[in-house]
Design a protein around this motif. Structure first.
Motif, PDB file in Angstrom:
ATOM      1  N   UNK A 268       0.915  -1.198   0.160  1.00 44.83           N
ATOM      2  CA  UNK A 268      -0.021  -0.288   0.149  1.00 44.83           C
ATOM      3  C   UNK A 268       0.550   1.789   0.416  1.00 44.83           C
ATOM      4  N   UNK A 269       2.171   1.646   0.552  1.00 43.19           N
ATOM      5  CA  UNK A 269       3.086   2.418   0.420  1.00 43.19           C
ATOM      6  C   UNK A 269       4.331   2.304   0.511  1.00 43.19           C
ATOM      7  N   UNK A 270       5.165   3.127   0.765  1.00 46.58           N
ATOM      8  CA  UNK A 270       6.686   2.721   0.440  1.00 46.58           C
ATOM      9  C   UNK A 270       7.436   2.066   1.452  1.00 46.58           C
ATOM     10  N   UNK A 271       6.465   2.536   3.048  1.00 43.02           N
ATOM     11  CA  UNK A 271       7.314   1.699   3.911  1.00 43.02           C
ATOM     12  C   UNK A 271       6.687   0.426   4.562  1.00 43.02           C
ATOM     13  N   UNK A 272       5.364   0.232   4.349  1.00 43.77           N
ATOM     14  CA  UNK A 272       5.113  -1.734   4.557  1.00 43.77           C
ATOM     15  C   UNK A 272       6.164  -2.349   3.186  1.00 43.77           C
ATOM     16  N   UNK A 273       6.213  -1.724   2.035  1.00 43.58           N
ATOM     17  CA  UNK A 273       7.013  -2.219   0.833  1.00 43.58           C
ATOM     18  C   UNK A 273       8.949  -2.431   1.696  1.00 43.58           C
ATOM     19  N   UNK A 274       9.222  -1.301   1.722  1.00 48.83           N
ATOM     20  CA  UNK A 274      11.094  -1.320   2.608  1.00 48.83           C
ATOM     21  C   UNK A 274      10.576  -2.773   3.807  1.00 48.83           C
ATOM     22  N   UNK A 275       9.244  -1.888   5.193  1.00 47.03           N
ATOM     23  CA  UNK A 275       9.311  -3.094   6.036  1.00 47.03           C
ATOM     24  C   UNK A 275       9.318  -5.169   5.215  1.00 47.03           C
ATOM     25  N   UNK A 276       8.922  -5.235   3.532  1.00 47.24           N
ATOM     26  CA  UNK A 276       9.177  -6.654   3.650  1.00 47.24           C
ATOM     27  C   UNK A 276      10.564  -6.809   3.064  1.00 47.24           C
ATOM     28  N   UNK A 277      10.959  -5.619   2.062  1.00 45.28           N
ATOM     29  CA  UNK A 277      12.481  -5.926   1.815  1.00 45.28           C
ATOM     30  C   UNK A 277      13.526  -6.754   3.060  1.00 45.28           C
ATOM     31  N   UNK A 278      13.215  -6.395   4.707  1.00 51.98           N
ATOM     32  CA  UNK A 278      13.682  -6.718   5.451  1.00 51.98           C
ATOM     33  C   UNK A 278      13.287  -7.957   6.076  1.00 51.98           C
ATOM     34  N   UNK A 279      11.948  -8.760   5.457  1.00 53.51           N
ATOM     35  CA  UNK A 279      11.569  -9.488   5.826  1.00 53.51           C
ATOM     36  C   UNK A 279      12.572 -10.554   5.850  1.00 53.51           C
ATOM     37  N   UNK A 280      12.394 -11.785   6.820  1.00 51.77           N
ATOM     38  CA  UNK A 280      12.552 -13.406   6.122  1.00 51.77           C
ATOM     39  C   UNK A 280      12.432 -13.381   4.901  1.00 51.77           C
ATOM     40  N   UNK A 281      10.994 -13.869   4.633  1.00 52.09           N
ATOM     41  CA  UNK A 281      10.750 -14.401   4.011  1.00 52.09           C
ATOM     42  C   UNK A 281      10.614 -13.682   1.970  1.00 52.09           C
ATOM     43  N   UNK A 282      11.113 -12.281   2.394  1.00 55.21           N
ATOM     44  CA  UNK A 282      11.501 -11.790   0.899  1.00 55.21           C
ATOM     45  C   UNK A 282      12.706 -12.161   0.463  1.00 55.21           C
ATOM     46  N   UNK A 283      13.663 -12.101   1.537  1.00 56.59           N
ATOM     47  CA  UNK A 283      15.435 -12.411   1.764  1.00 56.59           C
ATOM     48  C   UNK A 283      15.647 -14.068   1.768  1.00 56.59           C
ATOM     49  N   UNK A 284      14.760 -15.100   1.659  1.00 63.28           N
ATOM     50  CA  UNK A 284      14.334 -16.178   1.208  1.00 63.28           C
ATOM     51  C   UNK A 284      14.199 -16.587  -0.282  1.00 63.28           C
ATOM     52  N   UNK A 285      13.621 -15.638  -0.576  1.00 64.72           N
ATOM     53  CA  UNK A 285      12.425 -15.286  -1.965  1.00 64.72           C
ATOM     54  C   UNK A 285      13.583 -14.839  -2.447  1.00 64.72           C
ATOM     55  N   UNK A 286      14.427 -13.863  -2.345  1.00 64.85           N
ATOM     56  CA  UNK A 286      15.205 -13.508  -2.707  1.00 64.85           C
ATOM     57  C   UNK A 286      16.819 -15.015  -3.381  1.00 64.85           C
ATOM     58  N   UNK A 287      16.852 -15.378  -2.199  1.00 62.59           N
ATOM     59  CA  UNK A 287      17.881 -16.806  -2.835  1.00 62.59           C
ATOM     60  C   UNK A 287      17.346 -17.230  -3.460  1.00 62.59           C
ATOM     61  N   UNK A 288      16.696 -17.850  -3.782  1.00 61.14           N
ATOM     62  CA  UNK A 288      15.686 -19.382  -4.904  1.00 61.14           C
ATOM     63  C   UNK A 288      16.433 -18.149  -5.612  1.00 61.14           C
ATOM     64  N   UNK A 289      15.395 -17.004  -6.285  1.00 58.41           N
ATOM     65  CA  UNK A 289      15.712 -16.865  -7.743  1.00 58.41           C
ATOM     66  C   UNK A 289      17.483 -16.497  -8.168  1.00 58.41           C
ATOM     67  N   UNK A 290      18.089 -15.957  -6.614  1.00 59.31           N
ATOM     68  CA  UNK A 290      19.282 -16.707  -7.751  1.00 59.31           C
ATOM     69  C   UNK A 290      20.023 -17.311  -7.939  1.00 59.31           C
TER      70      UNK A 290
END
Length: 87
Positions: free
Chosen positions: A25-47
């Motif tokens: 919904x906003x840049x703050x929610x996006x920034x919090x998501x980027x620091x989250x563990x599920x996002x980091x796991x997904x980045x590792x899978x994509x890499x």
């Protein structure tokens, strides 16, 4: 990265995480998501290098058999017959 404005999506479609395929919904929610563990796991899978369909077929024991064309097969059979007659 800028996206087209879409009023049907959260945040009008402006805050989208491509690896996770999620809208925020906003840049703050996006920034919090980027620091989250599920996002980091997904980045590792994509890499990681992704498998191709050919590699999956080989892993399943499926191979592609390359057969000669019909004209080549007839020519080879005729050559074998001629060689047998010459003996």
């Amino acid at each position: 990265m800028s996206f087209k404005v879409n009023e049907d999506l959260p945040g009008q479609g402006q805050f989208f995480c491509t690896p996770c395929s999620r809208h925020f919904i906003n840049s703050e929610a996006y920034a919090v998501h980027c620091r989250s563990r599920p996002h980091k796991r997904r980045l590792k899978d994509v890499a990681q290098e992704q498998y191709t369909q050919a590699e999956a077929d080989l892993g399943a024991g499926r191979t592609k058999e390359v057969l000669p064309s019909a004209s080549e097969a007839r020519a080879a059979a005729a050559a074998a017959a001629d060689a047998a007659m010459d003996m």
